[in-house]
Motif scaffolding. Structure first.
Motif, short mmCIF file in Angstrom:
data_model
loop_
_atom_site.label_atom_id
_atom_site.label_comp_id
_atom_site.label_asym_id
_atom_site.label_seq_id
_atom_site.Cartn_x
_atom_site.Cartn_y
_atom_site.Cartn_z
N LEU A 577 0.85 -1.18 0.00
CA LEU A 577 0.00 0.00 0.00
C LEU A 577 0.89 1.23 0.00
CD1 LEU A 577 -2.67 1.59 0.39
CD2 LEU A 577 -2.36 1.25 2.85
N CYS A 578 0.70 2.09 -0.99
CA CYS A 578 1.44 3.34 -1.06
C CYS A 578 0.51 4.46 -0.66
CB CYS A 578 1.99 3.57 -2.47
SG CYS A 578 3.05 5.02 -2.58
N ASP A 579 0.72 4.99 0.52
CA ASP A 579 -0.15 6.03 1.06
C ASP A 579 0.31 7.39 0.54
OD1 ASP A 579 -1.84 7.62 2.45
OD2 ASP A 579 -1.51 6.67 4.40
N ASP A 580 -0.57 8.05 -0.21
CA ASP A 580 -0.20 9.35 -0.78
C ASP A 580 -0.06 10.43 0.28
OD1 ASP A 580 -0.19 8.26 -3.30
OD2 ASP A 580 -2.30 8.75 -3.68
N SER A 581 -0.70 10.23 1.44
CA SER A 581 -0.66 11.28 2.47
C SER A 581 0.72 11.41 3.09
CB SER A 581 -1.71 10.99 3.55
OG SER A 581 -1.44 9.73 4.17
N ASP A 582 1.34 10.28 3.45
CA ASP A 582 2.67 10.34 4.06
C ASP A 582 3.77 9.82 3.16
OD1 ASP A 582 2.04 7.70 4.02
OD2 ASP A 582 1.98 7.43 6.19
#
Length: 719
Positions: A577-582
């Protein structure tokens, strides 16, 4: 004024319009010139004043011409021996006249005596000598001006009108020359030929021209039909009244269109692939290294063995190559057992961006950065339809900023560079290795698969050696160097072209961290956050972040939601999962209840769930049939009960409901009296003295005080 020997000029006056003259000679004092009309078949040299010509040019009465209509006679095209003999014979006759000094050949009184001498010496008539001289002077005063113009004889290329008499040489089968057999081919017959060729020859059935001619005669030249066993058979005229196969073939080749024929008989796809004109060059598409990479796969013509048990043959590997179009350098490759798919392309593209020094060291090969300098991302990739088509290609475009182009179906020639390298690799190395596919393989020959000795690791090592040799030693003398390469003395080797391009045209090469490249090369999909875990492809995953932020509790309260993930098809233990927020990469792992699939790949899991769905679907037949039987039995019993009960509905509803308790006690006593167990002596065996101590008996529960409970219940009811 620019007037020289062989200058052409055209008169534009009212009386001489269209008259073109050639300058044959200019006297030493530049006062007089000799000219001849080039379009007059009876022209002879004439003397004119140079001042008059210059004055006419100044007044616009003469136009100096640049194009020479006879220049073709001075071409460098090879001349046939027949034409050469004719030219040399004519030159030997007029050479003494032409080579006479002081322009004697241009003075009529002196020219006549020269021609007489030549005629007496050679026996050639004056008319022929004048013809040779005129052709020499009008044609530009060169020896090739004497070449014959046979192509102007006989009406070459023109259609002859049909007449009543038969054209051509009479056939040997003719009875007399006055009555030749055969017909002249007129426009009507030619139209029938065209229709027959289009109908019977220009198709995919593979008929020969002779067969098409026979079918054309039957279709368009018959004079009626006759019935034979109920079948209409066309009646053809006498052979002397029909055109011949030679005529049919002549007119076909005269009006033939090769492109149209190949497209009609083999298909447009085969024409584009094998027969179209090759006027382009793939290198023209690339300005420098990294402009365009070509990628493609092939099944290696060799059988490999297992590294775990070398006695087991595992089949043929799938080989991917990535080649730089500008330099022909192989920038990456992959060898795996995965079929041609995005996974194989992903491995090859990842290898194209990897550090080749570290990569080769894993296989015990020591190189320097110069030996294999490619570890960059390209500007664009050219592939065929399949691997780099769809959402996976969109991810390359959006995440890595790589333009992806796909060739049309069945157009491997658009990737001719990499297609040719497959053949080169097979001819250079694979065909000589034990286990290589041997073609042709005759009956009774040894099975070449049994010769396999290499495993995947060893075959990859050989491929690395082959690639290093290609990049360094493959000389491409056919490579079209530009002026800057020539000035820098670049040799046509892939590694030198690549190195030169990096120094001079390196604007297309880019680098990224290996982890980022691998992440964006992985296939992407969408998972769902559910109360049971993160659901993807029938499996559930979790992570520390989901536990801390209580994702699963929120999903149970507010409902599921979707998240983007990436996954490696070779292993399903983890998804990413690549979290765009952090901007962090989070690894999701299988939950404990799905540990059964740990260590497996996605193909195995998909196969399991697919078989499960198939079995579930197949069980639907038995399920619906059992439900139908169940409902039928229930309906039958209910119907029977309804019929029996309807016969006793004389009492009112209140009385029926009020006596439920008494009715229950009565029914219970009846059940006790009729359903109790009665053991017959004849059916009983000898029981042990103590039933509860029998060795063969298992544990039996002690008797329960049922009667006491019943009495207590009866007393409560009577109160």
């Amino acid at each position: 004024m620019s007037i020289f020997v062989n200058t052409l000029f055209e008169w534009l006056t009212e009386f001489t319009v269209g008259n073109i003259e050639r300058v044959l000679w200019i006297n030493s004092s530049n006062n007089d010139i000799v000219t001849i009309e080039i379009n007059n078949p009876k022209a002879l040299p004439k003397w004119q004043k140079l001042t008059d010509i210059e004055s006419a040019i100044t007044k616009g009465e003469i136009l100096l011409l640049q194009a020479d209509p006879y220049a073709r006679n001075s071409s460098l095209n090879p001349v046939s021996s027949l034409y050469q003999d004719y030219r040399d014979k004519a030159w030997s006759i007029i050479a003494p006249i032409i080579e006479s000094s002081d322009g004697k050949a241009f003075i009529p009184s002196l020219r006549g005596s020269l021609i007489n001498e030549v005629s007496q010496r050679t026996g050639c008539i004056k008319k022929t000598i004048y013809k040779y001289l005129r052709r020499y002077w009008q044609g530009g005063q060169t020896k090739n001006a004497l070449l014959p113009s046979f192509e102007r004889s006989g009406g070459f290329g023109s259609l002859h009108k049909s007449r009543e008499c038969k054209r051509g040489r009479p056939r040997k089968l003719s009875l007399t020359p006055e009555t030749p057999i055969g017909v002249n081919v007129n426009e009507e017959i030619r139209e029938k030929f065209r229709r027959g060729i289009k109908l019977f020859y220009l198709n995919r059935q593979g008929t020969t021209l002779k067969e098409a001619f026979q079918l054309t005669l039957e279709q368009f030249f018959h004079c009626g039909y006759t019935s034979h066993n109920g079948v209409l058979v066309p009646v053809l005229p006498q052979i002397s009244e029909l055109p011949t196969l030679t005529q049919f073939r002549y007119w076909y080749f005269k009006e033939r269109s090769i492109s149209q024929e190949i497209c009609a008989r083999k298909g447009e796809r085969q024409f584009n692939l094998n027969y179209r004109a090759i006027v382009g060059n793939s290198t023209q598409m690339a300005f420098g290294p990294g402009s365009i990479y070509q990628i493609d796969a092939t099944v290696g013509d060799i059988y490999l063995v297992s590294s775990l048990e070398r006695n087991r043959i595992i089949g043929r590997p799938v080989i991917y190559f990535v080649i730089d179009v500008f330099s022909r350098l192989i920038t990456g490759f992959s060898v795996s057992l995965e079929g041609p798919s995005f996974l194989g392309a992903m491995l090859a593209l990842e290898n194209a961006t990897a550090d080749k020094v570290q990569f080769c060291s894993k296989y015990g090969i020591t190189i320097t950065d110069f030996d294999w300098p490619s570890h960059h991302l390209p500007l664009s990739i050219l592939a065929d339809r399949g691997e780099l088509e769809g959402y996976n290609a969109d991810n390359l475009i959006n995440s890595l900023n790589i333009k992806v182009s796909n060739t049309p179906p069945y157009r491997a020639d658009w990737k001719g560079i990499i297609e040719r390298h497959f053949r080169t690799c097979n001819e250079k190395m694979i065909r000589w290795i034990p286990g290589a596919v041997q073609k042709p393989h005759g009956r009774g020959d040894k099975d070449y698969r049994l010769d396999a000795v290499l495993d995947l690791h060893q075959f990859r090592k050989l491929m690395i050696i082959c690639i290093l040799d290609h990049n360094k030693n493959h000389r491409m003398d056919w490579y079209r160097m530009d002026e800057f390469m020539i000035q820098d003395h670049v040799e046509p080797y892939p590694i030198q072209l690549y190195s030169w391009g990096v120094q001079n045209r390196s604007g297309y090469l880019r680098t990224l961290p290996p982890e980022i490249v691998r992440l964006h090369l992985l296939p992407t999909a969408t998972a769902s956050v559910t109360p049971k875990g993160i659901y993807f492809q029938s499996l559930y995953y979790t992570c520390e972040k989901a536990t801390i932020e209580q994702w699963f509790v929120k999903a149970r309260v507010s409902g599921r939601w979707k998240i983007p993930i990436a996954f490696d098809p070779r292993n399903l233990d983890n998804i990413y999962l690549c979290d765009d927020s952090d901007k962090q990469l989070t690894t999701l792992h299988l939950i404990d209840s799905n540990e059964t699939f740990k260590g497996k790949d996605w193909y195995e899991a998909a196969d399991y769930f697919e078989l499960k769905n198939v079995a579930s679907y197949a069980a639907q037949t038995d399920l619906i049939q059992s439900q139908a039987s169940f409902h039928a039995a229930v309906d039958s019993i209910v119907k029977e009960a309804s019929e029996q009960t309807s016969q006793y509905k004389s009492r009112n509803n209140h009385s029926r409901v009020a006596s439920i308790r008494e009715n229950r006690m009565t029914e219970r006593e009846y059940e006790r009296s009729t359903e109790f167990w009665k053991l017959e002596e004849s059916n009983t065996q000898e029981l042990p003295a103590n039933l509860y101590e029998a060795e063969t008996c298992e544990y039996v529960a002690p008797p329960k005080p049922i009667e006491k409970l019943r009495k207590l219940r009866s007393n409560k009811l009577e109160l």
